[in-house]
Every structure is written in structure tokens, then in C-alpha cells.
Design a protein around this motif. Structure first.
Motif, PDB file in Angstrom:
ATOM      1  N   SER A   1      39.570  54.064  47.889  1.00  0.00           N
ATOM      2  CA  SER A   1      40.283  55.096  48.651  1.00  0.00           C
ATOM      3  C   SER A   1      39.598  55.344  49.987  1.00  0.00           C
ATOM      4  N   GLY A   2      38.279  55.284  50.019  1.00  0.00           N
ATOM      5  CA  GLY A   2      37.543  55.456  51.274  1.00  0.00           C
ATOM      6  C   GLY A   2      37.779  54.306  52.238  1.00  0.00           C
ATOM      7  N   ILE A   3      37.813  53.084  51.726  1.00  0.00           N
ATOM      8  CA  ILE A   3      38.075  51.911  52.572  1.00  0.00           C
ATOM      9  C   ILE A   3      39.493  51.969  53.129  1.00  0.00           C
TER      10      ILE A   3
ATOM     11  N   ASN B   1      38.769  46.351  43.079  1.00  0.00           N
ATOM     12  CA  ASN B   1      39.191  47.364  44.054  1.00  0.00           C
ATOM     13  C   ASN B   1      39.643  46.785  45.390  1.00  0.00           C
ATOM     14  N   THR B   2      38.870  45.870  45.997  1.00  0.00           N
ATOM     15  CA  THR B   2      39.275  45.352  47.307  1.00  0.00           C
ATOM     16  C   THR B   2      40.471  44.413  47.175  1.00  0.00           C
TER      17      THR B   2
ATOM     18  N   GLU C   1      37.324  37.952  51.422  1.00  0.00           N
ATOM     19  CA  GLU C   1      38.106  36.963  50.672  1.00  0.00           C
ATOM     20  C   GLU C   1      38.963  37.662  49.617  1.00  0.00           C
ATOM     21  N   ALA C   2      38.401  38.651  48.950  1.00  0.00           N
ATOM     22  CA  ALA C   2      39.117  39.379  47.898  1.00  0.00           C
ATOM     23  C   ALA C   2      40.336  40.100  48.458  1.00  0.00           C
ATOM     24  N   VAL C   3      40.189  40.803  49.554  1.00  0.00           N
ATOM     25  CA  VAL C   3      41.324  41.545  50.116  1.00  0.00           C
ATOM     26  C   VAL C   3      42.403  40.570  50.590  1.00  0.00           C
ATOM     27  N   ARG C   4      42.000  39.457  51.171  1.00  0.00           N
ATOM     28  CA  ARG C   4      42.983  38.456  51.636  1.00  0.00           C
ATOM     29  C   ARG C   4      43.719  37.800  50.459  1.00  0.00           C
TER      30      ARG C   4
END
Length: 189
Positions: free
Chosen positions: A18-20, A132-133, A170-173
């Protein structure tokens, strides 16, 4: 105003997510309020975090009881928590799961479901089920409310304890690229 509720388990980074997300939205010029809720504060216990954002100043400082979007970063948390509680009609579910939308029991008031095998991606990247990411990328893909570049910039400003910046980017992508979105027929009509 758009309101988001994030469900996970202690130790999975729901509050960090949530912070990110808040930082990414602020980077895009939005007004944001992130509200963590800690409860039992132990690893594995259900955790929820809240976020609201708008193009205008936000004065409401309460928990979110009627979210537009629910992000579920742990595929098992729905067994112990009603993740759909209070969700607005026409809302979006962003869920970590291997299942297809057709194999899930979903409330009729949802308009969109975004599903991502975040655990599988996490095991490939982190060797642990920290999603999370990945689920932030899934949220970006599902809603279009935040850009992937803004999420990457927010990640670059985050201090990660256990995993490196390169892994989280890499995880978010991958979360963005591998999320499958289903518009539900009941709401599409």
C-alpha cells in the motif's frame, strides 16, 4: 475518489504494498491516503491495508468499508476473511491465484476480475511466496489507474529488507504482463 483494500497475511508485505502504491500515485500527481490496519501483527495472520486516492485533496481519514478495488495478495486468505465485504457494485477483484475466473465463485456485482499466478512468479523470482510487488503490477494492468513506470520509480525509492530492487522490478513487470483480466458478463451487459 477511488478506494482500494489490500488483503494478505502477516509477513507478505500488504502494508508495504500500500505504501509503494501510494508513492507511485503521488508520483503521478494524485492525492493519496494509505491506511494500514495491523490487528494481530503476527506472521501468517490475516492483514488488511487501505488506500484511497483522488485528483483532489482527501479529507476523509477512515477505514475503507466500500472499496472500488480489492487486491488479494494471498490465495488462501479468502478462506478466513470475506474479501468481498462491502465491495461496491461494478468493482474489480485483483486476485493471486492459479485458477481461471470460470472456476471461481464470485459475487454477481463484480465487473472485472484480474487473476495472476503470483505465487508461481514469486517462487521463480524470490524462491519464496512473497507476492506483494507482483500484485501491484497486476493492479496496474487490471485498472489502468497507475502506470508501470510510476510503480518502478516507487520501488526505486523503497528500502527492501529481504529482496533486491532488481528482483522487485522484475516482479512488478511480470505481475503486469501475466495477469489475465476477465470482464464479467453480468456487468458487461
Amino acid at each position: 475518489m477511488h478506494e482500494v483494500r489490500i488483503h494478505g497475511r502477516g509477513g507478505q508485505g500488504a502494508v508495504l504494498a500500500s505504501g509503494i502504491l501510494a508513492a507511485a500515485l503521488v508520483g503521478e500527481g494524485r492525492h493519496v491516503m494509505a491506511i494500514p490496519a495491523f490487528g494481530f501483527e503476527r506472521r501468517g495472520a490475516p492483514v488488511v491495508a487501505f488506500l484511497r486516492f483522488d485528483d483532489h485533496e482527501i479529507r476523509r481519514v477512515t477505514n475503507i468499508y466500500a472499496p472500488d478495488t480489492v487486491i488479494v495478495i494471498d490465495p488462501t486468505v479468502a478462506r478466513s476473511v470475506d474479501v468481498f465485504a462491502g465491495m461496491k457494485p461494478g468493482g474489480t477483484l485483483v486476485q493471486s491465484t492459479k485458477k481461471a475466473a470460470a472456476d471461481m465463485v464470485l459475487p454477481s456485482h463484480l465487473a472485472r476480475v484480474a487473476l495472476c499466478d503470483a505465487v508461481g512468479i514469486a517462487m521463480a523470482i524470490f524462491k519464496r511466496p512473497i507476492t506483494n510487488t507482483i500484485m501491484l503490477g497486476a493492479f496496474a494492468r487490471a485498472t489502468g489507474l497507475v502506470g508501470i513506470d510510476s510503480l518502478v520509480a516507487a520501488l526505486e525509492a523503497t528500502d527492501f529488507r529481504d529482496a533486491g530492487l532488481k528482483q522487485n522490478i522484475e516482479a512488478v513487470r511480470r505481475g503486469f504482463d501475466e495477469t489475465i483480466i476477465t470482464q464479467l458478463a453480468a456487468q458487461a451487459a
